[in-house]
Design a protein around this motif. Sequence first.
Motif, PDB file in Angstrom:
ATOM      1  N   ALA A 106      -0.672  -0.271  14.502  1.00  0.00           N
ATOM      2  CA  ALA A 106      -0.257  -0.866  15.776  1.00  0.00           C
ATOM      3  C   ALA A 106      -1.004  -2.168  16.052  1.00  0.00           C
ATOM      4  O   ALA A 106      -0.377  -3.183  16.397  1.00  0.00           O
ATOM      5  N   PRO A 107      -2.337  -2.207  15.908  1.00  0.00           N
ATOM      6  CA  PRO A 107      -3.031  -3.492  16.088  1.00  0.00           C
ATOM      7  C   PRO A 107      -2.604  -4.552  15.073  1.00  0.00           C
ATOM      8  O   PRO A 107      -2.558  -5.742  15.406  1.00  0.00           O
ATOM      9  N   ILE A 108      -2.307  -4.144  13.829  1.00  0.00           N
ATOM     10  CA  ILE A 108      -1.819  -5.106  12.837  1.00  0.00           C
ATOM     11  C   ILE A 108      -0.530  -5.749  13.337  1.00  0.00           C
ATOM     12  O   ILE A 108      -0.369  -6.975  13.303  1.00  0.00           O
TER      13      ILE A 108
ATOM     14  N   GLY B 137       3.740  -4.614   3.632  1.00  0.00           N
ATOM     15  CA  GLY B 137       3.582  -5.761   4.525  1.00  0.00           C
ATOM     16  C   GLY B 137       4.905  -6.245   5.081  1.00  0.00           C
ATOM     17  O   GLY B 137       5.002  -6.623   6.251  1.00  0.00           O
ATOM     18  N   GLY B 138       5.961  -6.251   4.249  1.00  0.00           N
ATOM     19  CA  GLY B 138       7.289  -6.610   4.736  1.00  0.00           C
ATOM     20  C   GLY B 138       7.808  -5.604   5.738  1.00  0.00           C
ATOM     21  O   GLY B 138       8.455  -5.965   6.735  1.00  0.00           O
ATOM     22  N   GLN B 139       7.520  -4.324   5.492  1.00  0.00           N
ATOM     23  CA  GLN B 139       7.924  -3.273   6.428  1.00  0.00           C
ATOM     24  C   GLN B 139       7.211  -3.428   7.767  1.00  0.00           C
ATOM     25  O   GLN B 139       7.811  -3.250   8.836  1.00  0.00           O
ATOM     26  N   LEU B 140       5.925  -3.765   7.724  1.00  0.00           N
ATOM     27  CA  LEU B 140       5.179  -3.970   8.965  1.00  0.00           C
ATOM     28  C   LEU B 140       5.694  -5.181   9.731  1.00  0.00           C
ATOM     29  O   LEU B 140       5.726  -5.172  10.971  1.00  0.00           O
ATOM     30  N   LEU B 141       6.114  -6.216   9.010  1.00  0.00           N
ATOM     31  CA  LEU B 141       6.719  -7.363   9.692  1.00  0.00           C
ATOM     32  C   LEU B 141       8.023  -6.955  10.366  1.00  0.00           C
ATOM     33  O   LEU B 141       8.283  -7.331  11.515  1.00  0.00           O
ATOM     34  N   ALA B 142       8.858  -6.196   9.659  1.00  0.00           N
ATOM     35  CA  ALA B 142      10.108  -5.730  10.255  1.00  0.00           C
ATOM     36  C   ALA B 142       9.822  -4.905  11.508  1.00  0.00           C
ATOM     37  O   ALA B 142      10.480  -5.066  12.547  1.00  0.00           O
TER      38      ALA B 142
ATOM     39  N   GLY C  45       0.834  -1.191   0.000  1.00  0.00           N
ATOM     40  CA  GLY C  45       0.000   0.000   0.000  1.00  0.00           C
ATOM     41  C   GLY C  45       0.870   1.243   0.000  1.00  0.00           C
ATOM     42  O   GLY C  45       2.079   1.167   0.223  1.00  0.00           O
ATOM     43  N   PRO C  46       0.270   2.404  -0.249  1.00  0.00           N
ATOM     44  CA  PRO C  46       1.043   3.647  -0.329  1.00  0.00           C
ATOM     45  C   PRO C  46       1.403   4.249   1.022  1.00  0.00           C
ATOM     46  O   PRO C  46       2.139   5.243   1.082  1.00  0.00           O
ATOM     47  N   GLN C  47       0.907   3.679   2.105  1.00  0.00           N
ATOM     48  CA  GLN C  47       1.137   4.248   3.419  1.00  0.00           C
ATOM     49  C   GLN C  47       2.593   4.067   3.868  1.00  0.00           C
ATOM     50  O   GLN C  47       3.309   3.219   3.352  1.00  0.00           O
ATOM     51  N   HIS C  48       2.989   4.874   4.830  1.00  0.00           N
ATOM     52  CA  HIS C  48       4.280   4.697   5.500  1.00  0.00           C
ATOM     53  C   HIS C  48       4.047   3.873   6.764  1.00  0.00           C
ATOM     54  O   HIS C  48       3.184   4.205   7.589  1.00  0.00           O
ATOM     55  N   ALA C  49       4.814   2.809   6.936  1.00  0.00           N
ATOM     56  CA  ALA C  49       4.560   1.840   8.004  1.00  0.00           C
ATOM     57  C   ALA C  49       4.728   2.419   9.403  1.00  0.00           C
ATOM     58  O   ALA C  49       4.297   1.801  10.379  1.00  0.00           O
ATOM     59  N   HIS C  50       5.350   3.588   9.524  1.00  0.00           N
ATOM     60  CA  HIS C  50       5.548   4.209  10.840  1.00  0.00           C
ATOM     61  C   HIS C  50       4.531   5.316  11.103  1.00  0.00           C
ATOM     62  O   HIS C  50       4.602   5.989  12.131  1.00  0.00           O
ATOM     63  N   ASN C  51       3.573   5.517  10.188  1.00  0.00           N
ATOM     64  CA  ASN C  51       2.630   6.635  10.298  1.00  0.00           C
ATOM     65  C   ASN C  51       1.361   6.204  11.037  1.00  0.00           C
ATOM     66  O   ASN C  51       0.295   6.045  10.451  1.00  0.00           O
ATOM     67  N   ASP C  52       1.486   6.051  12.348  1.00  0.00           N
ATOM     68  CA  ASP C  52       0.330   5.655  13.151  1.00  0.00           C
ATOM     69  C   ASP C  52      -0.700   6.768  13.283  1.00  0.00           C
ATOM     70  O   ASP C  52      -1.880   6.488  13.506  1.00  0.00           O
TER      71      ASP C  52
END
Length: 246
Positions: free
Chosen positions: A68-70, A90-95, A54-61
């Motif tokens: 965070a819940p993901i 998705g890989g960034q969120l896993l990291a 997705g186009p989002q940044h994985a640190h942009n809560d």
Amino acid sequence: MRLLVIENDPTSHISLLGEHLMAAGADLVTTKPHHGVELPAAPDGFDGAVVLGGPQHAHNDADYPAFAPICDLLGAFHGQGKPLLGLCLGGQLLARTFGARVRVNDDFEYGFLPIDITDEGAADPLLAGLSPRQHIMQWHEDTFALPQGGTRLMTGATTANQAFRYGETAYGFQCHFEITRDHANMWIEDFNHVILKKLGEVDGNKAVNRARAELKQHLDGANEFCRVVANRWSDLVKARRQEKAA
């Protein structure tokens, strides 16, 4: 084999990866936590999870409070030994789940860029025997650090961490190996205005034209990479399910 699919954006759906997983016997249950479809409370009832881009940044809560819940849910899957597969965001969120920093990359990557399987990747069950150099679709501004204790599986000239494994069951990829020809054409043709806006008229048109040419040259190889990785990852899911049932 019941798999949770976390879709972060409707333009980044599971595509060819989903076709291979279903052919391997998977029942895919898609949640869209940024678009009104809530996450399950726990991994119960699922054998693994796929996290898409997705186009989002994985640190942009602040703008995406579902992140965070993901990450909490992904951590729970991993804690139960249930396999995970993350692509791009998705890989960034896993990291991030495993304690690594996600940041804006020094280079913007777009197109079927070359990425190399590392020595550790060549020995990994998902990647063993594949061509050491792959050309797979990229479109990302961010990059992730390697989680402490993680294993770098793929690398590139402008993004060192292109794929990693954490433990024995969690895999994160920066590239988009899931896309079909129609999916890739949609990204390149329907969203070329995004590239022109980011890079400017001249450089943007060069990038889009390069991506068009690379699509013709490299899509078949990228699709074969998807087939192999999807089937091997589904085998991992099945093996873990059988271990738990024994």
